[in-house]
Design an enzyme around this catalytic site. Sequence first.
Site, short mmCIF file in Angstrom:
data_model
loop_
_atom_site.label_atom_id
_atom_site.label_comp_id
_atom_site.label_asym_id
_atom_site.label_seq_id
_atom_site.Cartn_x
_atom_site.Cartn_y
_atom_site.Cartn_z
N CYS A 34 30.98 38.86 44.20
CA CYS A 34 30.72 37.70 45.09
C CYS A 34 31.95 37.08 45.22
O CYS A 34 32.67 37.06 44.21
CB CYS A 34 29.44 36.99 44.53
SG CYS A 34 27.77 37.80 44.55
N CYS A 52 29.82 45.69 60.80
CA CYS A 52 29.99 45.15 59.59
C CYS A 52 31.41 44.75 59.36
O CYS A 52 31.43 44.25 58.19
CB CYS A 52 29.44 45.91 58.33
SG CYS A 52 30.40 47.37 58.39
#
Length: 453
Positions: free
Chosen positions: A80, A408
């Site tokens: 992340c 994406c």
Amino acid sequence: MKKNDKIVLKIEDVFFPNKGVGYIEQQKVIVKNALPQQKVLACVTKKRSGAVEAILEEVLVKSPFEQQSACPHFTLCGGCTYQNMKREAELAMKEKQVKTLLQQAQIKIESWEGIVPSPKETAYRNKCEFSFGDEQKDGALALGMRKRQSYYEVVTLTDCNIVDKDYLSIIDATLVFFQKRNVAFYHKMRHDGTLRHLVVRKGEATGEILVNLVTSSEINFSLEEYKQTLLSLQLEGNICGILHTKNDGIADVVKSDQTVILYGRNYFIEKLFELEFKISAFSFFQTNSKGAEKLYSIVKEFAGDIKNKVVFDLYCGTGTIGQIVAKHSKKVIGIELVEEAVEAANENAKRNGLTNCEFIAGDVLKKVEELKEKPDFIIVDPPRDGIHPKAIDKIIAFDAPEIVYVSCKPTSLARDLQLFQQAGYRIKRVKLMDMFPRTVHVETIVLLQRETL
């Protein structure tokens, strides 16, 4: 500024995907993983003609958009990027990043429609690829995500905000199993060792779990014992399949030289809306199931009335988008490179009682030439690198009145939209979907319309 110099600067902005930018004496400095308005200490790593690159070493003054990360691994883990950023600020930043890229590419947008947040912000992933390795050179075996800014070292996950507890239980049991048996991980430089990756996929709606252990062909442990270890776990979901994949390739990617079923079956079932989808080990499927429903709702909205229309679903994966619009259309024809995904797509269509779908295995660049029918509407959902320029030419040649492009990666999207725009397509509507909270990624849905004379 020269290499290894320590510098202090304020981050003025963050550009896609995670490039923090500041200036020292009008010299542009790029610092990855920084947040807007942070004051940071960084170490210079490269000096190029256009900009200096530096690594973040310490945050001296926090950003007003900053928050305490809820993940204990955040500062080390590369999984992340924005656990330490307030959610509203993350969404606003992603929207600004995509809009900036499209503006820079001179894409003329008629209707900009903002960003839709993911229905789930935590435990939203239905697939994760974990790597075997060590946390430091010659250290104990580790299993989890690659360390931030490292090609080798791994952070063993004992907690994670983007997957649920079943993933962590499977990681822990797998790691303990191999540590007890002193099984070595596959060393990318020496090309020796055994353990490579652990891929876990889980249906959000069904709770079905598919586990795939990826190793080299150098096996020095009992696969039966490993299987029984997993089956003995107390999980919220249920393991429907355990696979073993051999991969002796040099590249550090999950691929199969041979895959065998150790238990159950080689796929799991997921549900979107009222439809069921069989998803095999290597098939593409959106990694956020709840987010996928939001995403495909936007696609359906952009498509509008497609009754009696022939729809091409290009880069279709397991045929999710095509099947979701199929009952509203005359016919859907999908093309996908991965053969097992196409097999699953055709099987899924039968499973869902859809008789107006046809899915074809092959490269879009080649297969579009073989299609005899003319599309009234085209949906494209390509991989990260976007559409091959020659494939764009062939898609344009169909002269479809409307195209929905699901992207994406906004940099690829900006490049591709330039070609569509030059060929006479107007960019009617753009909406973003935050499919991947806390990461740099974002989906963009674009409606293109053929200009009429």
